[in-house]
Motif scaffolding. Structure first.
Motif, PDB file in Angstrom:
ATOM      1  N   ASN A 128       0.800  -1.219   0.000  1.00  0.00           N
ATOM      2  CA  ASN A 128       0.000   0.000   0.000  1.00  0.00           C
ATOM      3  C   ASN A 128       0.837   1.276   0.000  1.00  0.00           C
ATOM      4  O   ASN A 128       0.653   2.169   0.832  1.00  0.00           O
ATOM      5  CB  ASN A 128      -0.971  -0.016   1.184  1.00  0.00           C
ATOM      6  CG  ASN A 128      -2.270   0.695   0.864  1.00  0.00           C
ATOM      7  OD1 ASN A 128      -2.632   0.837  -0.309  1.00  0.00           O
ATOM      8  ND2 ASN A 128      -2.965   1.145   1.889  1.00  0.00           N
ATOM      9  N   PHE A 129       1.756   1.315  -0.944  1.00  0.00           N
ATOM     10  CA  PHE A 129       2.641   2.463  -1.116  1.00  0.00           C
ATOM     11  C   PHE A 129       2.637   2.880  -2.574  1.00  0.00           C
ATOM     12  O   PHE A 129       2.292   2.083  -3.448  1.00  0.00           O
ATOM     13  CB  PHE A 129       4.083   2.064  -0.754  1.00  0.00           C
ATOM     14  CG  PHE A 129       4.411   2.217   0.696  1.00  0.00           C
ATOM     15  CD1 PHE A 129       5.106   3.333   1.145  1.00  0.00           C
ATOM     16  CD2 PHE A 129       4.059   1.232   1.618  1.00  0.00           C
ATOM     17  CE1 PHE A 129       5.420   3.468   2.475  1.00  0.00           C
ATOM     18  CE2 PHE A 129       4.380   1.379   2.958  1.00  0.00           C
ATOM     19  CZ  PHE A 129       5.065   2.488   3.390  1.00  0.00           C
ATOM     20  N   ASP A 130       3.046   4.125  -2.838  1.00  0.00           N
ATOM     21  CA  ASP A 130       3.329   4.553  -4.202  1.00  0.00           C
ATOM     22  C   ASP A 130       4.834   4.743  -4.323  1.00  0.00           C
ATOM     23  O   ASP A 130       5.413   5.599  -3.635  1.00  0.00           O
ATOM     24  CB  ASP A 130       2.621   5.874  -4.516  1.00  0.00           C
ATOM     25  CG  ASP A 130       1.119   5.689  -4.611  1.00  0.00           C
ATOM     26  OD1 ASP A 130       0.694   4.738  -5.281  1.00  0.00           O
ATOM     27  OD2 ASP A 130       0.384   6.485  -3.993  1.00  0.00           O
TER      28      ASP A 130
ATOM     29  N   LEU B 100      11.317  -2.254   0.649  1.00  0.00           N
ATOM     30  CA  LEU B 100      10.641  -1.004   0.296  1.00  0.00           C
ATOM     31  C   LEU B 100      10.827  -0.074   1.483  1.00  0.00           C
ATOM     32  O   LEU B 100      10.535  -0.448   2.624  1.00  0.00           O
ATOM     33  CB  LEU B 100       9.151  -1.262   0.021  1.00  0.00           C
ATOM     34  CG  LEU B 100       8.317  -0.033  -0.381  1.00  0.00           C
ATOM     35  CD1 LEU B 100       7.218  -0.457  -1.372  1.00  0.00           C
ATOM     36  CD2 LEU B 100       7.687   0.629   0.825  1.00  0.00           C
ATOM     37  N   CYS B 102      10.049   3.515   3.331  1.00  0.00           N
ATOM     38  CA  CYS B 102       9.090   4.616   3.386  1.00  0.00           C
ATOM     39  C   CYS B 102       9.846   5.954   3.347  1.00  0.00           C
ATOM     40  O   CYS B 102      10.714   6.190   4.180  1.00  0.00           O
ATOM     41  CB  CYS B 102       8.253   4.529   4.657  1.00  0.00           C
ATOM     42  SG  CYS B 102       7.068   5.882   4.811  1.00  0.00           S
ATOM     43  N   ASN B 103       9.513   6.789   2.383  1.00  0.00           N
ATOM     44  CA  ASN B 103      10.151   8.106   2.263  1.00  0.00           C
ATOM     45  C   ASN B 103       9.922   8.951   3.502  1.00  0.00           C
ATOM     46  O   ASN B 103      10.711   9.837   3.818  1.00  0.00           O
ATOM     47  CB  ASN B 103       9.535   8.890   1.089  1.00  0.00           C
ATOM     48  CG  ASN B 103       9.968   8.343  -0.253  1.00  0.00           C
ATOM     49  OD1 ASN B 103      10.964   7.639  -0.354  1.00  0.00           O
ATOM     50  ND2 ASN B 103       9.208   8.672  -1.288  1.00  0.00           N
ATOM     51  N   PHE B 109      10.262  -2.195   4.766  1.00  0.00           N
ATOM     52  CA  PHE B 109       9.345  -3.321   4.625  1.00  0.00           C
ATOM     53  C   PHE B 109       9.950  -4.349   3.673  1.00  0.00           C
ATOM     54  O   PHE B 109      10.729  -3.992   2.797  1.00  0.00           O
ATOM     55  CB  PHE B 109       8.002  -2.846   4.062  1.00  0.00           C
ATOM     56  CG  PHE B 109       7.308  -1.856   4.936  1.00  0.00           C
ATOM     57  CD1 PHE B 109       6.380  -2.269   5.881  1.00  0.00           C
ATOM     58  CD2 PHE B 109       7.610  -0.503   4.849  1.00  0.00           C
ATOM     59  CE1 PHE B 109       5.749  -1.346   6.708  1.00  0.00           C
ATOM     60  CE2 PHE B 109       6.989   0.422   5.677  1.00  0.00           C
ATOM     61  CZ  PHE B 109       6.058  -0.009   6.602  1.00  0.00           C
ATOM     62  N   GLU B 110       9.580  -5.594   3.861  1.00  0.00           N
ATOM     63  CA  GLU B 110      10.138  -6.629   3.003  1.00  0.00           C
ATOM     64  C   GLU B 110       9.069  -7.251   2.121  1.00  0.00           C
ATOM     65  O   GLU B 110       7.903  -7.298   2.484  1.00  0.00           O
ATOM     66  CB  GLU B 110      10.776  -7.720   3.870  1.00  0.00           C
ATOM     67  CG  GLU B 110      11.858  -7.160   4.762  1.00  0.00           C
ATOM     68  CD  GLU B 110      12.601  -8.234   5.557  1.00  0.00           C
ATOM     69  OE1 GLU B 110      12.135  -9.383   5.585  1.00  0.00           O
ATOM     70  OE2 GLU B 110      13.640  -7.890   6.136  1.00  0.00           O
ATOM     71  N   ALA B 140       9.399   4.756  -1.372  1.00  0.00           N
ATOM     72  CA  ALA B 140       7.984   4.967  -1.678  1.00  0.00           C
ATOM     73  C   ALA B 140       7.240   5.789  -0.636  1.00  0.00           C
ATOM     74  O   ALA B 140       7.692   5.960   0.501  1.00  0.00           O
ATOM     75  CB  ALA B 140       7.304   3.616  -1.840  1.00  0.00           C
ATOM     76  N   LYS B 141       6.094   6.284  -1.077  1.00  0.00           N
ATOM     77  CA  LYS B 141       5.247   7.113  -0.218  1.00  0.00           C
ATOM     78  C   LYS B 141       4.021   6.306   0.181  1.00  0.00           C
ATOM     79  O   LYS B 141       3.335   5.735  -0.668  1.00  0.00           O
ATOM     80  CB  LYS B 141       4.825   8.359  -1.001  1.00  0.00           C
ATOM     81  CG  LYS B 141       4.087   9.368  -0.159  1.00  0.00           C
ATOM     82  CD  LYS B 141       4.125  10.762  -0.807  1.00  0.00           C
ATOM     83  CE  LYS B 141       3.420  11.786   0.072  1.00  0.00           C
ATOM     84  NZ  LYS B 141       3.830  11.719   1.497  1.00  0.00           N
ATOM     85  N   CYS B 142       3.745   6.284   1.458  1.00  0.00           N
ATOM     86  CA  CYS B 142       2.615   5.528   1.979  1.00  0.00           C
ATOM     87  C   CYS B 142       1.296   6.104   1.463  1.00  0.00           C
ATOM     88  O   CYS B 142       1.111   7.319   1.429  1.00  0.00           O
ATOM     89  CB  CYS B 142       2.636   5.586   3.505  1.00  0.00           C
ATOM     90  SG  CYS B 142       1.365   4.590   4.268  1.00  0.00           S
ATOM     91  N   ARG B 143       0.390   5.219   1.059  1.00  0.00           N
ATOM     92  CA  ARG B 143      -0.895   5.683   0.525  1.00  0.00           C
ATOM     93  C   ARG B 143      -1.835   6.133   1.639  1.00  0.00           C
ATOM     94  O   ARG B 143      -2.794   6.857   1.394  1.00  0.00           O
ATOM     95  CB  ARG B 143      -1.583   4.552  -0.266  1.00  0.00           C
ATOM     96  CG  ARG B 143      -0.965   4.347  -1.641  1.00  0.00           C
ATOM     97  CD  ARG B 143      -1.604   3.174  -2.356  1.00  0.00           C
ATOM     98  NE  ARG B 143      -0.971   2.972  -3.666  1.00  0.00           N
ATOM     99  CZ  ARG B 143      -1.037   1.828  -4.354  1.00  0.00           C
ATOM    100  NH1 ARG B 143      -1.713   0.798  -3.868  1.00  0.00           N
ATOM    101  NH2 ARG B 143      -0.443   1.730  -5.517  1.00  0.00           N
ATOM    102  N   VAL B 144      -1.588   5.669   2.844  1.00  0.00           N
ATOM    103  CA  VAL B 144      -2.471   6.001   3.959  1.00  0.00           C
ATOM    104  C   VAL B 144      -1.814   7.031   4.860  1.00  0.00           C
ATOM    105  O   VAL B 144      -0.895   6.731   5.607  1.00  0.00           O
ATOM    106  CB  VAL B 144      -2.811   4.739   4.783  1.00  0.00           C
ATOM    107  CG1 VAL B 144      -3.815   5.087   5.864  1.00  0.00           C
ATOM    108  CG2 VAL B 144      -3.327   3.633   3.879  1.00  0.00           C
ATOM    109  N   HIS B 153       2.655   4.939   9.767  1.00  0.00           N
ATOM    110  CA  HIS B 153       3.581   4.175  10.612  1.00  0.00           C
ATOM    111  C   HIS B 153       4.395   5.067  11.536  1.00  0.00           C
ATOM    112  O   HIS B 153       5.038   4.607  12.448  1.00  0.00           O
ATOM    113  CB  HIS B 153       4.566   3.380   9.758  1.00  0.00           C
ATOM    114  CG  HIS B 153       3.926   2.817   8.525  1.00  0.00           C
ATOM    115  ND1 HIS B 153       4.054   3.420   7.300  1.00  0.00           N
ATOM    116  CD2 HIS B 153       3.131   1.746   8.347  1.00  0.00           C
ATOM    117  CE1 HIS B 153       3.381   2.727   6.402  1.00  0.00           C
ATOM    118  NE2 HIS B 153       2.799   1.708   7.002  1.00  0.00           N
TER     119      HIS B 153
END
Lengths: 161, 161
Positions: A128-130, B100, B102-103, B109-110, B140-144, B153
């Motif tokens: 759930n990332f972009d 992955l 998180c920016n 994350f794996e 990546a940028k989290c969608r939530v 997070h």
DNA sequence: GTAATTGCAAATGTTTTGCATACTG
DNA sequence: CAGTATGCAAAACATTTGCAATTAC
């Protein structure tokens, strides 16, 4: 760099600066220009030397600050090829590619494979990332060795790095 | 770590040391043991602190020297998640996976995707290399996002890094 | 015994920070 | 003219190196 590219990347930078309320300083445009005039990978120290050679008065601090900004604007991409040295590359209009690093001579080779985008999509949906960008490096041993067991590229003093 | 794993990885280390005419020092086994007792990513400083806490008398230099050797033996893998800090992870019997980052909160994350092996094969054949390992990172940028625009997070102080 | 390995401390190289000055908006 | 951005130098940080002491073989 063509005049067309120059204008296009400057427009991207201007839009980015305006959108983020940053100032349009001459250093920012000079740095962008130097980066887009150079082919291949570079590190900050190399960029610093390049710009010093070109008459510019810039400090390393400004380069470090602005490379961050150019990264964020999507005009530059950052690599780490296994060493503690960040390497960069212009990003606009350059085909996405990945890297293979020779374990022996540390030369960096490039290749393209569209399947990476499928993996990216899978990871995005699963977590759930972009994804904003990726980095794929293969560290590998050359199949063609010379008599001394050294890889065939080692003769080349200068590295692609 | 199970007794079984302990014996298996020690055997790999012993074989590697004998094959390469390196000495079987107690430090080397202690380091291997600590690494395999720990889950997740670690850096040299963290490993140093871990070992100091566990009564061991080790120096950073020895850790730096021996992590290189464990990498070469295939017992450890190295990551660089965009910072100038090498991170490591035990490698034996642990499923290949990629990361992955998180920016926003820098959490790692794996995920797994077998297609990476197909890309690897393509790169090997195209460039005439044998890949010893790879590193694939998505930034990546989290969608939530939470109300404040911060990723969901960020509340977790401690990072997976 | 001798040569590899170690611990410690100093050195290196990259990146970040502090601060006074310059310049954009 | 207010506050951002800059240059310069010092600081911080990860890693490497030099060397004397230790230890494996």
């Amino acid at each position: 760099m063509t005049q067309e590219t120059k204008e296009a990347v400057e427009k991207i930078l201007i839009d980015y600066l305006e959108k983020n309320k940053h100032r349009k300083t001459s250093e920012r445009f000079a740095i962008l220009n130097e980066i887009y005039s150079y082919d291949g990978h570079f590190d900050i120290e190399g960029l610093y030397v390049m710009m010093k050679n070109m008459k510019y008065r810039v400090s390393r601090a400004t380069l470090y600050n602005n490379i961050e900004l150019l990264l964020d604007a999507g005009l530059v991409i950052k690599h780490q090829f296994g060493k503690n040295l960040a390497q960069f590359e212009k990003a606009y209009k350059f085909k996405q590619h990945d890297h293979l690093i020779c374990n022996d001579c540390e030369k960096v080779f490039e290749f393209c494979d569209p399947r990476i985008m499928q993996i990216q999509k899978m990871a995005e949906d699963m977590l759930n990332f972009d994804v904003s960008h990726h980095s794929l490096n293969f560290f590998a041993k050359c199949r063609v060795l010379k008599e001394n067991g050294i890889c065939e590229h080692k003769k080349n003093i200068e590295k692609t790095v």
